[in-house]
Design a protein around this motif. Structure first.
Motif, PDB file in Angstrom:
ATOM      1  N   TRP A  32      10.429 -11.843 -37.555  1.00  0.00           N
ATOM      2  CA  TRP A  32       9.131 -11.677 -36.647  1.00  0.00           C
ATOM      3  C   TRP A  32       9.328 -11.661 -35.323  1.00  0.00           C
ATOM      4  CZ3 TRP A  32       3.822  -9.846 -37.097  1.00  0.00           C
ATOM      5  CH2 TRP A  32       3.840  -9.552 -38.544  1.00  0.00           C
ATOM      6  N   LEU A  33      10.502 -12.501 -34.559  1.00  0.00           N
ATOM      7  CA  LEU A  33      10.804 -12.827 -33.439  1.00  0.00           C
ATOM      8  C   LEU A  33      11.627 -11.658 -32.831  1.00  0.00           C
ATOM      9  CD1 LEU A  33      11.328 -14.556 -31.025  1.00  0.00           C
ATOM     10  CD2 LEU A  33      13.303 -15.497 -32.027  1.00  0.00           C
ATOM     11  N   ALA A  34      12.415 -11.177 -33.847  1.00  0.00           N
ATOM     12  CA  ALA A  34      13.467 -10.070 -33.481  1.00  0.00           C
ATOM     13  C   ALA A  34      12.441  -8.897 -33.354  1.00  0.00           C
ATOM     14  CB  ALA A  34      14.356  -9.778 -34.414  1.00  0.00           C
ATOM     15  N   VAL A  35      11.499  -8.360 -34.183  1.00  0.00           N
ATOM     16  CA  VAL A  35      10.765  -7.170 -34.167  1.00  0.00           C
ATOM     17  C   VAL A  35       9.823  -7.612 -32.653  1.00  0.00           C
ATOM     18  CG1 VAL A  35       8.613  -6.174 -34.842  1.00  0.00           C
ATOM     19  CG2 VAL A  35      10.456  -6.818 -36.438  1.00  0.00           C
ATOM     20  N   GLY A  36       9.362  -8.880 -32.477  1.00  0.00           N
ATOM     21  CA  GLY A  36       8.480  -9.087 -31.188  1.00  0.00           C
ATOM     22  C   GLY A  36       9.281  -8.892 -29.932  1.00  0.00           C
ATOM     23  N   ALA A  37      10.482  -9.133 -29.787  1.00  0.00           N
ATOM     24  CA  ALA A  37      11.460  -9.060 -28.770  1.00  0.00           C
ATOM     25  C   ALA A  37      11.795  -7.564 -28.474  1.00  0.00           C
ATOM     26  CB  ALA A  37      12.643  -9.835 -29.178  1.00  0.00           C
ATOM     27  N   LEU A  38      12.007  -7.007 -29.628  1.00  0.00           N
ATOM     28  CA  LEU A  38      12.239  -5.392 -29.575  1.00  0.00           C
ATOM     29  C   LEU A  38      11.084  -4.611 -28.861  1.00  0.00           C
ATOM     30  CD1 LEU A  38      14.254  -4.481 -32.564  1.00  0.00           C
ATOM     31  CD2 LEU A  38      15.038  -4.346 -30.269  1.00  0.00           C
TER      32      LEU A  38
END
Length: 136
Positions: A32-38
């Motif tokens: 979820w952090l990776a998707v949010g950062a993208l």
């Protein structure tokens, strides 16, 4: 000539499953952090977002990541969701702080304490929801 049914042979392959509630919760939080950062990077590059708005939105991304991880940890644990969710929130927050310290030598400030409190609360709430979610 004998033909092998590939679908039948796929059923015999052992599946890897993470049974630890904390480990699976951290994995989902990282996703979820990776998707949010993208998403934030895309909005910053191609949207109308300004860099001054980034800290507020990054807090929201950390909160959602902790909520999702707490949900998974609570659902996998099956009991004491608030405990597993809160523990996940603290571990997630400390991992983010450790990575940010190692990457940019940033210290502890009011913003980092706010993020720790937010991940604790969101993880705990996600764990409560996760325990009460019906298994399908």
């Amino acid at each position: 000539m004998s033909s092998i049914n590939p679908m039948k042979s796929m059923k015999n392959v052992p599946k890897a499953q993470i049974t630890s509630p904390m480990l699976s919760g951290i994995l989902y939080s990282a996703i979820w952090l990776a998707v949010g950062a993208l998403l934030l990077a895309s909005l910053l590059r191609w949207g109308s977002m300004h860099e001054s708005e980034l800290p507020l939105y990054s807090l929201a991304v950390h909160g959602l990541a902790a909520l999702a991880g707490g949900f998974v940890a609570g659902k996998r644990a099956g009991q004491r969701g608030w405990y597993y969710g809160a523990l996940l929130g603290i571990v997630y927050g400390l991992l983010v702080l450790l990575i940010s310290f190692l990457a940019s030598n940033s210290g502890v400030s009011l913003r980092t304490l706010t993020m720790l409190g937010e991940t604790l609360a969101c993880g705990s709430f996600g764990g409560i929801i996760g325990v009460n979610a019906k298994r399908s």
